[in-house]
Design a protein around this motif. Structure first.
Motif, PDB file in Angstrom:
ATOM      1  N   ASP A   1       0.786  -1.408   0.087  1.00 21.21           N
ATOM      2  CA  ASP A   1      -0.101  -0.071  -0.095  1.00 21.21           C
ATOM      3  C   ASP A   1       0.894   1.208   0.046  1.00 21.21           C
ATOM      4  O   ASP A   1       0.461   2.174  -0.583  1.00 21.21           O
ATOM      5  CB  ASP A   1      -1.001   0.091   1.092  1.00 21.21           C
TER       6      ASP A   1
ATOM      7  N   TYR B   1      -2.364  -4.327  -6.780  1.00 22.25           N
ATOM      8  CA  TYR B   1      -1.682  -3.197  -6.417  1.00 22.25           C
ATOM      9  C   TYR B   1      -0.984  -2.369  -7.621  1.00 22.25           C
ATOM     10  O   TYR B   1      -0.593  -1.319  -7.477  1.00 22.25           O
ATOM     11  CB  TYR B   1      -0.725  -3.717  -5.348  1.00 22.25           C
TER      12      TYR B   1
ATOM     13  N   LYS C   1      -3.246   0.002  -8.716  1.00 21.89           N
ATOM     14  CA  LYS C   1      -3.156   1.060  -7.576  1.00 21.89           C
ATOM     15  C   LYS C   1      -2.064   2.063  -7.887  1.00 21.89           C
ATOM     16  O   LYS C   1      -1.533   2.986  -7.216  1.00 21.89           O
ATOM     17  CB  LYS C   1      -3.248   0.583  -6.021  1.00 21.89           C
TER      18      LYS C   1
END
Length: 470
Positions: free
Chosen positions: A69, A107, A110
């Motif tokens: 993240d 991810y 992202k």
């Protein structure tokens, strides 16, 4: 909205770092971040360190969700590792697909910039290979490639890093070849990564290799001040790196892959735990290494080439295995408290600077658990508690030639007691040892630091057999 602004600001800052100044951008310089330690930097702190120091690439050993993240929209390239204790539980393709979807595809969407997925780590290393016979590397490599392709991620390469002991013990690079006991599997591995355009990733530990081969230790440094050199036909080798690199080049050529890309997945110099392992030598090694890389000299068998590499490593790991020696816990450029140990310029401009200090660590109170040194204690029982304390903590600073090798008996017991106390977040119960007492007077000597640890910020879940999280 705030998250979008933050992401834009990070991307802008990253662009400024890599575009300002006369920074070498041909080869890339990355760094390894292992978290096998009692105290670890939080992911956002690591992102800040990479941005501030101009480090564009990171190799992660535990691709935990909270870590991934933190790297969204940072433009930092990531190499992640699929660990063996995960791979051993993979029976069918769907399990690999689910993992790659959870840790890579989601991810990537992202904004995490994945470069490599490492499938296992050093599976053919001699000690481990003889012990565990981990035979699934090629199968898992193919499964990983299939999973990446199913999610339309062709630019992310799947490969497996290898230690230099996959090579036979040679005296000249032209003799380079792979060990006979692994050659059949290595040829299958090379065919596999060659078909997908993935590189051969090699781990080079100069301090280990010079002593193993019986070379002059100065041969490990690019500014070799000794007369030791190796002549191989028309080629002369004055440092270990080019010697090992070209030995690998020769081995690949004999296997039919003379042009295969090579990435140095780990290289560095430890600061403690062994003869010649010191902060001064680590600074010397890295300075001459980065000077060499920035010149694009290449090697005698591959001249005038960029060489991509990842330094080992960001921080010390006081719980990592010490199969090759106690220095394995002391590769870090940073101490656990966020202070850099020595000067190094990650931008490869050869500036005389230390890296930026990591911000956000919280140092524990100035308390130490030490041995009172009284003579009425049963020495056998004291030794039992000392052995227990070192076994449960980290006494690798006692290695031959290490910083604490010279301590007296009382000082060594105190050091062992204190390490257990500190690595347990100063839990007073861990100082319940024979003759132990807590003091606010620093017991460190001029050469040997009795550390105060930082508060534990997170529990690393990478590969835990308890949580079954990988």
């Amino acid at each position: 909205m705030n998250k979008k602004i933050s992401s834009l600001w990070i991307s802008f800052l990253m662009s400024l770092i890599f575009l300002s100044g006369d920074i070498h951008v041909g080869a890339y310089l990355g760094i390894n971040w292992g978290r096998t330690a009692t105290q670890t930097f939080v992911p956002s702190m690591v992102v800040d360190l990479l941005l501030q120091n101009g480090i564009p690439e990171l190799r992660l050993f535990q691709p935990s969700l909270n870590v991934l993240d933190a790297f969204a929209d940072t433009n930092i390239g990531l190499a992640i590792t699929l660990q063996e204790n995960f791979l051993r539980n993979v029976v069918e393709q769907k399990q690999m697909d689910d993992y790659i979807h959870e840790r890579v595809k989601v991810y990537s969407d992202k904004g995490v910039k994945f470069r490599y997925v490492y499938v296992g780590n050093e599976p053919f290393t001699k000690a481990l290979y003889m012990k565990k016979q981990f035979n699934g590397t090629i199968r898992y490599l193919n499964m990983t490639r299939d999973a990446l392709d199913s999610f339309n991620l062709p630019d992310i390469k799947a490969t497996t890093p290898h230690f230099t002991d996959v090579l036979i013990n040679v005296t000249k690079p032209s003799q380079g070849d792979f060990r006979e006991d692994i050659k059949e599997k290595m040829l299958k591995f090379l065919d596999c990564i060659n078909r997908t355009g993935a590189p051969f990733v090699v781990h080079i530990f100069p301090i280990y290799t010079v002593y193993r081969y019986g070379f002059d230790v100065d041969f490990a440094f690019f500014d070799n001040k000794s007369k030791f050199k190796i002549i191989d036909g028309n080629n002369t080798y004055t440092n270990l790196f080019t010697f090992i690199y070209d030995t690998l080049v020769s081995a690949l050529a004999k296997a039919g892959y003379g042009d295969m890309e090579i990435v140095v997945g780990q290289i560095g110099w430890p600061t403690d735990g062994y003869v010649s392992a010191s902060e001064a030598n680590a600074e010397r090694f890295h300075r001459s290494l980065l000077q060499y890389i920035s010149r694009k000299d290449g090697t005698p068998l591959r001249p005038n080439r960029d060489i991509d590499m990842y330094l080992l490593g960001l921080t010390d790991e006081n719980k990592v295995a010490t199969d090759y020696g106690p220095y394995q816990r002391h590769w870090g450029i940073y101490k656990h408290d966020g202070l850099p140990k020595y000067k190094i310029d990650f931008t490869m401009q050869d500036r005389d600077v230390k890296p930026t200090i990591a911000k956000g660590t919280v140092r524990m109170p100035n308390r130490w658990c030490v041995f009172d040194g009284k003579t009425d204690h049963n020495e056998t029982l004291v030794l039992q508690d000392y052995d227990y304390a070192c076994g449960e903590s980290d006494c690798t600073a006692f290695g031959t030639g290490a910083t604490c090798d010279h301590l007296s008996f009382i000082e060594k017991v105190s050091y062992g007691y204190n390490m257990l106390y500190q690595m347990s977040n100063q839990d007073q119960r861990k100082c319940n040892l024979l003759g132990a007492t807590i003091t606010t007077n620093n017991p460190s000597t001029p050469d040997c630091d009795f550390p105060i640890e930082i508060l534990t910020a997170e529990v690393v879940d990478g590969g835990s057999t308890l949580t079954k999280r990988y």
